[in-house]
Design a protein around this motif. Structure first.
Motif, PDB file in Angstrom:
ATOM      1  N   LYS A  60       1.204  -0.950   0.178  1.00  0.00           N
ATOM      2  CA  LYS A  60      -0.129   0.181   0.189  1.00  0.00           C
ATOM      3  C   LYS A  60       1.027   0.906  -0.281  1.00  0.00           C
ATOM      4  O   LYS A  60       0.988   2.616  -0.391  1.00  0.00           O
ATOM      5  CB  LYS A  60      -0.943   0.090   1.036  1.00  0.00           C
ATOM      6  CG  LYS A  60      -1.935  -0.770   1.159  1.00  0.00           C
ATOM      7  CD  LYS A  60      -3.101  -1.058   2.285  1.00  0.00           C
ATOM      8  CE  LYS A  60      -2.608  -1.312   3.619  1.00  0.00           C
ATOM      9  NZ  LYS A  60      -3.346  -1.183   5.197  1.00  0.00           N
ATOM     10  N   ASN A  61       2.063   1.062   0.834  1.00  0.00           N
ATOM     11  CA  ASN A  61       2.810   2.395   0.692  1.00  0.00           C
ATOM     12  C   ASN A  61       3.544   2.561  -0.829  1.00  0.00           C
ATOM     13  O   ASN A  61       3.667   3.959  -0.921  1.00  0.00           O
ATOM     14  CB  ASN A  61       3.707   1.952   1.282  1.00  0.00           C
ATOM     15  CG  ASN A  61       3.112   2.112   2.979  1.00  0.00           C
ATOM     16  OD1 ASN A  61       2.384   3.189   3.369  1.00  0.00           O
ATOM     17  ND2 ASN A  61       4.202   1.791   4.962  1.00  0.00           N
ATOM     18  N   ILE A  63       1.885   1.537  -3.470  1.00  0.00           N
ATOM     19  CA  ILE A  63       0.974   2.423  -4.534  1.00  0.00           C
ATOM     20  C   ILE A  63       1.262   3.936  -4.121  1.00  0.00           C
ATOM     21  O   ILE A  63       1.347   4.903  -5.261  1.00  0.00           O
ATOM     22  CB  ILE A  63      -0.054   1.771  -4.547  1.00  0.00           C
ATOM     23  CG1 ILE A  63      -0.049   0.063  -4.736  1.00  0.00           C
ATOM     24  CG2 ILE A  63      -1.583   2.035  -5.223  1.00  0.00           C
ATOM     25  CD1 ILE A  63      -1.447  -0.478  -3.943  1.00  0.00           C
ATOM     26  N   ARG A  64       0.858   3.915  -2.690  1.00  0.00           N
ATOM     27  CA  ARG A  64       0.898   5.037  -2.869  1.00  0.00           C
ATOM     28  C   ARG A  64       2.294   6.484  -2.944  1.00  0.00           C
ATOM     29  O   ARG A  64       2.277   7.915  -3.487  1.00  0.00           O
ATOM     30  CB  ARG A  64       1.434   5.794  -0.977  1.00  0.00           C
ATOM     31  CG  ARG A  64      -0.936   5.271  -0.533  1.00  0.00           C
ATOM     32  CD  ARG A  64      -1.005   5.591   0.723  1.00  0.00           C
ATOM     33  NE  ARG A  64      -2.052   5.160   1.807  1.00  0.00           N
ATOM     34  CZ  ARG A  64      -2.290   4.165   2.291  1.00  0.00           C
ATOM     35  NH1 ARG A  64      -0.750   3.071   2.266  1.00  0.00           N
ATOM     36  NH2 ARG A  64      -3.097   4.060   3.003  1.00  0.00           N
ATOM     37  N   GLY A  66       4.157   5.798  -5.816  1.00  0.00           N
ATOM     38  CA  GLY A  66       4.386   5.630  -7.364  1.00  0.00           C
ATOM     39  C   GLY A  66       4.957   4.264  -7.409  1.00  0.00           C
ATOM     40  O   GLY A  66       5.910   4.277  -8.387  1.00  0.00           O
ATOM     41  N   ILE A  89      -0.127   1.925 -11.764  1.00  0.00           N
ATOM     42  CA  ILE A  89       0.235   2.370 -10.688  1.00  0.00           C
ATOM     43  C   ILE A  89      -1.000   4.237  -9.914  1.00  0.00           C
ATOM     44  O   ILE A  89      -1.750   3.659  -9.186  1.00  0.00           O
ATOM     45  CB  ILE A  89       1.495   2.464 -10.936  1.00  0.00           C
ATOM     46  CG1 ILE A  89       2.194   1.208 -10.688  1.00  0.00           C
ATOM     47  CG2 ILE A  89       1.858   3.748  -9.404  1.00  0.00           C
ATOM     48  CD1 ILE A  89       3.604   1.847 -10.546  1.00  0.00           C
ATOM     49  N   LEU A  90      -1.495   4.331 -11.688  1.00  0.00           N
ATOM     50  CA  LEU A  90      -2.243   5.365 -11.194  1.00  0.00           C
ATOM     51  C   LEU A  90      -3.926   5.123 -11.347  1.00  0.00           C
ATOM     52  O   LEU A  90      -4.652   4.963  -9.669  1.00  0.00           O
ATOM     53  CB  LEU A  90      -2.591   6.678 -12.843  1.00  0.00           C
ATOM     54  CG  LEU A  90      -0.891   7.292 -12.060  1.00  0.00           C
ATOM     55  CD1 LEU A  90      -0.626   7.631 -14.410  1.00  0.00           C
ATOM     56  CD2 LEU A  90      -0.871   8.376 -11.850  1.00  0.00           C
ATOM     57  N   GLN A  93      -3.892   3.791  -7.315  1.00  0.00           N
ATOM     58  CA  GLN A  93      -3.717   4.772  -6.750  1.00  0.00           C
ATOM     59  C   GLN A  93      -5.054   5.843  -6.451  1.00  0.00           C
ATOM     60  O   GLN A  93      -5.934   6.019  -5.279  1.00  0.00           O
ATOM     61  CB  GLN A  93      -2.881   6.260  -6.485  1.00  0.00           C
ATOM     62  CG  GLN A  93      -1.186   5.709  -6.945  1.00  0.00           C
ATOM     63  CD  GLN A  93      -0.152   6.867  -7.748  1.00  0.00           C
ATOM     64  OE1 GLN A  93      -0.685   7.422  -8.616  1.00  0.00           O
ATOM     65  NE2 GLN A  93       1.262   6.864  -6.754  1.00  0.00           N
ATOM     66  N   SER A  94      -5.377   5.751  -8.124  1.00  0.00           N
ATOM     67  CA  SER A  94      -7.068   6.002  -8.326  1.00  0.00           C
ATOM     68  C   SER A  94      -8.594   4.959  -7.186  1.00  0.00           C
ATOM     69  O   SER A  94      -9.526   5.550  -6.673  1.00  0.00           O
ATOM     70  CB  SER A  94      -7.707   6.580  -9.305  1.00  0.00           C
ATOM     71  OG  SER A  94      -7.872   5.419  -9.920  1.00  0.00           O
ATOM     72  N   MET A  96      -6.646   3.317  -4.499  1.00  0.00           N
ATOM     73  CA  MET A  96      -6.811   3.186  -3.033  1.00  0.00           C
ATOM     74  C   MET A  96      -7.829   2.376  -1.916  1.00  0.00           C
ATOM     75  O   MET A  96      -7.679   1.484  -1.657  1.00  0.00           O
ATOM     76  CB  MET A  96      -6.008   3.869  -2.670  1.00  0.00           C
ATOM     77  CG  MET A  96      -4.991   3.567  -1.855  1.00  0.00           C
ATOM     78  SD  MET A  96      -4.001   2.255  -2.473  1.00  0.00           S
ATOM     79  CE  MET A  96      -3.209   1.717  -1.010  1.00  0.00           C
TER      80      MET A  96
END
Length: 115
Positions: A60-61, A63-64, A66, A89-90, A93-94, A96
């Protein structure tokens, strides 16, 4: 009755029309191919699930942030092409909020992004 069934199966195998079943004579071969494909998919999914569930906070970190080593390992295991990863990845992130408390949903997303 038996002769009618054999005749119908023969005609179905010779049809020129598209069919979702295909030629009945090839069903054993297509069944074997499906079993092999499913086994390979399940093995790949298992590797992704192991990475995601064993290092869920780290992924999760990543992903945040990038990207990062745990996310890269999960994407490698899933078979996501390197050229697709920035866009994926974007997307991660969206979305999440979906994955914050649900590692299974993250596994599914990674498998969907794979080739």
């Amino acid at each position: 009755m038996r002769h009618v069934l054999i005749y119908v199966l023969f005609l179905a195998g010779c049809s020129q029309e598209p069919s979702h079943l295909g030629n009945p004579l090839f069903l054993p071969v297509s069944g074997l191919n499906t079993a092999i494909s499913n086994a390979a998919y399940n093995q790949r999914r298992g590797r992704v699930e192991l990475i995601v569930k064993s290092d869920f906070d780290a992924i999760k970190n990543d992903i945040r942030a990038g990207g990062g080593p745990t996310l890269t390992a999960a994407m490698d295991a899933a078979g996501i092409p390197e050229g697709d990863r920035p866009a994926r990845i974007l997307q991660l992130q969206s979305d999440m909020g979906l994955y914050a408390a649900n590692p299974g949903a993250l596994v599914v997303a990674l498998m969907v992004y794979a080739n």
